[in-house]
Design an enzyme around this catalytic site. Structure first.
Site, short mmCIF file in Angstrom:
data_model
loop_
_atom_site.label_atom_id
_atom_site.label_comp_id
_atom_site.label_asym_id
_atom_site.label_seq_id
_atom_site.Cartn_x
_atom_site.Cartn_y
_atom_site.Cartn_z
CG ASP A 46 -16.42 -27.44 -2.42
OD1 ASP A 46 -17.64 -27.51 -2.24
OD2 ASP A 46 -15.61 -27.01 -1.56
CE1 TYR A 51 -13.30 -22.33 1.14
CE2 TYR A 51 -13.25 -23.26 -1.06
CZ TYR A 51 -13.52 -23.39 0.28
OH TYR A 51 -13.99 -24.58 0.76
CG HIS A 113 -18.71 -21.86 3.98
ND1 HIS A 113 -17.77 -21.04 3.44
CD2 HIS A 113 -18.09 -23.04 4.16
CE1 HIS A 113 -16.63 -21.69 3.30
NE2 HIS A 113 -16.79 -22.92 3.75
CB SER A 148 -21.08 -26.61 3.91
OG SER A 148 -19.72 -26.98 4.00
#
Length: 181
Positions: A46, A51, A113, A148
């Protein structure tokens, strides 16, 4: 890989002060964690653009795809399910950039996201445009698309818009579940 594995490895290492704040250590830790997970049988990774670790992901995948004789894991791209999360814009240039950063030609699943990122729920026109852009990306690059951390009101609105506009519905809604959340 045709089916999404039930379990996957989240690749967020953290950049907060109480986490790994040294970029080199964070990079090495990410590569090591991914390779360790793949060695013991994980086949779902994932990822997320924000990130801050896509170069480490790319390195880990390059090593995973290297033959065993050359010190790698001997896996192929088809052995691993990659879920990528990102925010708008959802156009070929952005998707190609993400694919290039990770070092692959496709993502198995691509997710918006979070409903509050990028302002896609600011108004109906923005939501329709964002989802329409995402559904128009070549399926060879994004095998499936979804969302998400969408809550019921977000999903209700998105699904109603898909129905009204005749657009593809989301494949999945990934929800973060862990002891702290």
């Amino acid at each position: 890989m045709d089916n999404m594995p039930l379990m996957g490895l989240g690749t967020f290492i953290g950049i907060e002060a109480d986490r790994i704040d040294n970029p080199a250590v964070r990079h090495t830790t990410t590569v090591s964690a991914i390779l360790s997970a793949l060695r013991i049988g994980y086949r779902h990774l994932d990822l997320a653009e924000n990130y801050g670790n896509l170069p480490a992901i790319s390195e880990a995948l390059r090593l995973a795809f290297t033959s065993i004789e050359q010190g790698g894991l001997g896996l192929t791209r088809n052995d691993i399910w990659l879920t990528m999360k990102a925010d708008a814009p959802f156009d070929d240039v952005h998707i190609d950039h993400l694919l290039s950063q990770v070092g692959v030609t496709y993502f198995d699943l691509f997710l918006i996201h979070h409903p509050t990122h990028g302002g896609i729920f600011d108004d109906q026109e923005t939501l329709t445009r964002a989802w329409s852009e995402l559904t128009s990306i070549d399926a060879a690059k994004l095998h499936a698309i979804g969302v998400s951390n969408f809550y019921e009101p977000h999903l209700t609105r998105l699904l109603a818009m898909c129905e009204r506009e005749g657009l593809k519905k989301p494949y999945a809604n990934e929800i973060e579940v862990m002891p702290c959340l």
